[in-house]
Design an enzyme around this catalytic site. Structure first.
Site, PDB file in Angstrom:
ATOM      1  N   ARG A  12      59.687  52.237  21.384  1.00  0.00           N
ATOM      2  CA  ARG A  12      58.470  51.917  21.354  1.00  0.00           C
ATOM      3  C   ARG A  12      57.651  52.328  22.934  1.00  0.00           C
ATOM      4  O   ARG A  12      58.351  52.587  23.687  1.00  0.00           O
ATOM      5  CB  ARG A  12      57.987  50.362  21.087  1.00  0.00           C
ATOM      6  CG  ARG A  12      58.967  49.366  21.742  1.00  0.00           C
ATOM      7  CD  ARG A  12      59.006  48.051  21.003  1.00  0.00           C
ATOM      8  NE  ARG A  12      59.772  47.528  21.812  1.00  0.00           N
ATOM      9  CZ  ARG A  12      59.565  46.522  23.083  1.00  0.00           C
ATOM     10  NH1 ARG A  12      58.386  46.371  23.390  1.00  0.00           N
ATOM     11  NH2 ARG A  12      60.517  45.749  23.593  1.00  0.00           N
ATOM     12  N   VAL A  61      71.854  49.938  27.568  1.00  0.00           N
ATOM     13  CA  VAL A  61      72.117  50.555  28.378  1.00  0.00           C
ATOM     14  C   VAL A  61      72.396  49.829  29.690  1.00  0.00           C
ATOM     15  O   VAL A  61      73.011  50.572  30.826  1.00  0.00           O
ATOM     16  CB  VAL A  61      70.937  51.549  28.844  1.00  0.00           C
ATOM     17  CG1 VAL A  61      70.871  52.518  27.780  1.00  0.00           C
ATOM     18  CG2 VAL A  61      69.773  50.939  29.157  1.00  0.00           C
ATOM     19  N   SER A 140      57.861  52.095  38.837  1.00  0.00           N
ATOM     20  CA  SER A 140      56.573  51.151  38.661  1.00  0.00           C
ATOM     21  C   SER A 140      55.758  51.426  39.923  1.00  0.00           C
ATOM     22  O   SER A 140      56.376  51.527  40.786  1.00  0.00           O
ATOM     23  CB  SER A 140      56.741  49.750  38.274  1.00  0.00           C
ATOM     24  OG  SER A 140      55.529  49.137  38.499  1.00  0.00           O
ATOM     25  N   TYR A 153      60.846  42.370  39.988  1.00  0.00           N
ATOM     26  CA  TYR A 153      60.647  43.512  39.269  1.00  0.00           C
ATOM     27  C   TYR A 153      60.221  44.642  40.520  1.00  0.00           C
ATOM     28  O   TYR A 153      60.816  45.835  40.296  1.00  0.00           O
ATOM     29  CB  TYR A 153      59.167  43.362  38.359  1.00  0.00           C
ATOM     30  CG  TYR A 153      58.902  44.391  37.643  1.00  0.00           C
ATOM     31  CD1 TYR A 153      59.661  44.993  36.537  1.00  0.00           C
ATOM     32  CD2 TYR A 153      57.752  45.236  37.867  1.00  0.00           C
ATOM     33  CE1 TYR A 153      59.253  45.886  35.954  1.00  0.00           C
ATOM     34  CE2 TYR A 153      57.512  46.490  37.060  1.00  0.00           C
ATOM     35  CZ  TYR A 153      58.275  46.810  36.061  1.00  0.00           C
ATOM     36  OH  TYR A 153      57.849  47.868  35.353  1.00  0.00           O
ATOM     37  N   ALA A 155      61.522  44.835  43.318  1.00  0.00           N
ATOM     38  CA  ALA A 155      62.687  45.063  43.950  1.00  0.00           C
ATOM     39  C   ALA A 155      63.462  46.024  43.169  1.00  0.00           C
ATOM     40  O   ALA A 155      64.329  46.988  43.692  1.00  0.00           O
ATOM     41  CB  ALA A 155      63.461  44.022  44.342  1.00  0.00           C
ATOM     42  N   ILE A 186      49.745  50.354  31.807  1.00  0.00           N
ATOM     43  CA  ILE A 186      49.818  51.342  30.614  1.00  0.00           C
ATOM     44  C   ILE A 186      49.757  50.356  29.566  1.00  0.00           C
ATOM     45  O   ILE A 186      50.451  49.254  29.426  1.00  0.00           O
ATOM     46  CB  ILE A 186      51.221  52.047  30.606  1.00  0.00           C
ATOM     47  CG1 ILE A 186      51.380  52.838  32.048  1.00  0.00           C
ATOM     48  CG2 ILE A 186      51.123  53.210  29.482  1.00  0.00           C
ATOM     49  CD1 ILE A 186      50.524  53.922  32.242  1.00  0.00           C
TER      50      ILE A 186
HETATM   51  P1  NAP Z   1      57.926  48.316  26.189  1.00  0.00           P
HETATM   52  O1  NAP Z   1      56.802  48.539  25.480  1.00  0.00           O
HETATM   53  O2  NAP Z   1      58.404  46.830  26.571  1.00  0.00           O
HETATM   54  O3  NAP Z   1      59.508  49.172  25.684  1.00  0.00           O
HETATM   55  C1  NAP Z   1      60.552  48.868  26.260  1.00  0.00           C
HETATM   56  C2  NAP Z   1      61.577  49.770  25.871  1.00  0.00           C
HETATM   57  O4  NAP Z   1      63.009  49.589  26.633  1.00  0.00           O
HETATM   58  C3  NAP Z   1      61.976  49.485  24.388  1.00  0.00           C
HETATM   59  O5  NAP Z   1      62.202  50.526  23.658  1.00  0.00           O
HETATM   60  C4  NAP Z   1      63.162  48.429  24.495  1.00  0.00           C
HETATM   61  O6  NAP Z   1      64.154  48.762  23.282  1.00  0.00           O
HETATM   62  C5  NAP Z   1      64.015  49.147  25.662  1.00  0.00           C
HETATM   63  N1  NAP Z   1      65.083  48.411  26.522  1.00  0.00           N
HETATM   64  C6  NAP Z   1      64.786  47.453  27.128  1.00  0.00           C
HETATM   65  N2  NAP Z   1      65.805  46.893  27.599  1.00  0.00           N
HETATM   66  C7  NAP Z   1      66.924  47.800  26.808  1.00  0.00           C
HETATM   67  C8  NAP Z   1      68.554  48.016  27.211  1.00  0.00           C
HETATM   68  N3  NAP Z   1      69.001  47.049  28.022  1.00  0.00           N
HETATM   69  N4  NAP Z   1      69.069  48.977  26.713  1.00  0.00           N
HETATM   70  C9  NAP Z   1      68.161  49.828  25.885  1.00  0.00           C
HETATM   71  N5  NAP Z   1      66.935  49.840  25.773  1.00  0.00           N
HETATM   72  C10 NAP Z   1      66.406  48.828  26.276  1.00  0.00           C
HETATM   73  O7  NAP Z   1      58.008  48.999  27.616  1.00  0.00           O
HETATM   74  P2  NAP Z   1      57.079  50.216  28.449  1.00  0.00           P
HETATM   75  O8  NAP Z   1      55.607  49.590  28.690  1.00  0.00           O
HETATM   76  O9  NAP Z   1      56.991  51.116  27.085  1.00  0.00           O
HETATM   77  O10 NAP Z   1      57.885  50.489  29.796  1.00  0.00           O
HETATM   78  C11 NAP Z   1      58.724  51.568  29.628  1.00  0.00           C
HETATM   79  C12 NAP Z   1      59.267  51.613  31.097  1.00  0.00           C
HETATM   80  O11 NAP Z   1      58.129  51.728  32.026  1.00  0.00           O
HETATM   81  C13 NAP Z   1      59.859  50.515  31.755  1.00  0.00           C
HETATM   82  O12 NAP Z   1      61.135  50.873  32.689  1.00  0.00           O
HETATM   83  C14 NAP Z   1      58.853  49.701  32.606  1.00  0.00           C
HETATM   84  O13 NAP Z   1      59.462  48.966  33.650  1.00  0.00           O
HETATM   85  C15 NAP Z   1      58.052  51.077  32.947  1.00  0.00           C
HETATM   86  N6  NAP Z   1      56.686  50.618  33.403  1.00  0.00           N
HETATM   87  C16 NAP Z   1      55.730  50.393  32.526  1.00  0.00           C
HETATM   88  C17 NAP Z   1      54.341  49.869  32.820  1.00  0.00           C
HETATM   89  C18 NAP Z   1      53.576  49.450  31.890  1.00  0.00           C
HETATM   90  O14 NAP Z   1      52.269  49.056  32.376  1.00  0.00           O
HETATM   91  N7  NAP Z   1      53.579  49.398  30.654  1.00  0.00           N
HETATM   92  C19 NAP Z   1      54.298  49.793  34.159  1.00  0.00           C
HETATM   93  C20 NAP Z   1      54.965  50.419  34.854  1.00  0.00           C
HETATM   94  C21 NAP Z   1      56.343  50.729  34.616  1.00  0.00           C
HETATM   95  P3  NAP Z   1      64.096  47.900  22.003  1.00  0.00           P
HETATM   96  O15 NAP Z   1      62.692  47.315  21.692  1.00  0.00           O
HETATM   97  O16 NAP Z   1      64.807  48.387  20.930  1.00  0.00           O
HETATM   98  O17 NAP Z   1      64.865  46.433  22.462  1.00  0.00           O
END
Ligand code: NAP
Length: 245
Positions: A12, A61, A140, A153, A155, A186
């Site tokens: 997702r 992971v 991030s 987060y 850190a 996002i």
């Molecule tokens: P999200 O919608 O919450 O999706 C997180 C994804 O990570 C999911 O597919 C989840 O898998 C997977 N995941 C979490 N822990 C895992 C593990 N131990 N092993 C394998 N898969 C794992 O998050 P997102 O917003 O798309 O964020 C993606 C990345 O961007 C993250 O690293 C986040 O910190 C970074 N980020 C996001 C934002 C934002 O505003 N959204 C901003 C800055 C950085 P399942 O659903 O299958 O459990």
């Protein structure tokens, strides 16, 4: 022959958008997920229905043996591996550092830092042997500048930035590029807890006066893995509407 990419956390959000973007550009994609099996299968169905090639693989992971098996499965499935996107991650609720528990700290660093280290360590021997490969880590904007009530987060994501820069120096001579993308706000489930008022305030704080979409990050990630980016390594690229400059 088509190139192949392993994207962690691609069930997702940003990871799923990246999977779809790579597939649209002819890449074979391994869609890693942890718990969201249905969503991972849906991403793969969408790619395969459009004539692409996608494989869902469940793995945590943050566990070294699972990350290793994930990489081995990816290499076996598509006869090699050209790129690894370390996108999987979690965030904690906003809170003062003094309220962060030991378990919260450890689970955050397990997912966001160990979850980068283990798949990268497993993939590097393949990349070194073929003298090419691309790694993109997802940090991030808080990893760049730090966020109040987001100390843990920030850190963890800061560690991902330092990891990326150091690794780029270490493996550049082996023909491997390593870059980091730092998203701003996002619209994904990670921000699902924010109220519409919070989101509106964040939008107004953003110079471009809009919130980011997963596709904005996905396209940057794919570009960094493309031949057009052949001279880019060790860089930290913000995709944040100008929130952090
Ligand atoms: P999200 O919608 O919450 O999706 C997180 C994804 O990570 C999911 O597919 C989840 O898998 C997977 N995941 C979490 N822990 C895992 C593990 N131990 N092993 C394998 N898969 C794992 O998050 P997102 O917003 O798309 O964020 C993606 C990345 O961007 C993250 O690293 C986040 O910190 C970074 N980020 C996001 C934002 C934002 O505003 N959204 C901003 C800055 C950085 P399942 O659903 O299958 O459990």
């Amino acid at each position: 022959m088509s190139k192949s990419v392993l994207i962690t956390g691609a069930s997702r959000g940003i990871g799923a958008a990246a999977a779809l973007s790579f597939a649209r550009h002819g890449w074979q994609v391994v869609v890693n997920y942890l718990r969201s099996e249905e969503q991972a299968l849906a991403v793969c169905r969408q790619i395969n229905a459009a004539g692409g090639s996608a494989l869902p693989v469940q793995a945590d992971v943050s566990r070294p043996e699972q990350a290793k098996t994930l990489v081995e499965t990816s290499v076996a499935a598509f006869g090699g591996l050209d790129a690894l996107v370390c996108n999987a991650g979690i965030a904690l609720p906003q809170m003062l550092l003094t309220d962060v528990t030991d378990d919260q700290w450890r689970s955050l660093f397990a997912a966001d830092v160990d979850g980068v280290f283990y798949p990268v360590r497993a993939a590097l021997p393949y990349f070194v042997r073929q003298k090419s490969g691309n790694i993109v880590t997802i940090s991030s904007m808080w990893g760049q500048v730090g966020g109040s009530c987001e100390v843990a987060y920030s850190a963890a994501k800061g560690a991902v930035i330092a990891f990326t820069k150091a690794l780029a120096k270490e493996v550049g001579p082996s023909g491997i590029r390593v870059n980091c993308v730092c998203p701003g706000v996002i619209q994904t489930e990670m921000n699902g807890h924010l109220s519409s008022e919070d989101l509106e305030a964040l939008r107004l704080e953003t110079p471009l006066e809009t919130l980011g979409r997963p596709e904005d990050v996905a396209e940057t990630v794919r570009f960094l893995c493309s031949e057009e980016a052949r001279f880019i390594t060790g860089q930290v690229i913000g995709v944040n509407g100008g929130m952090v400059i």
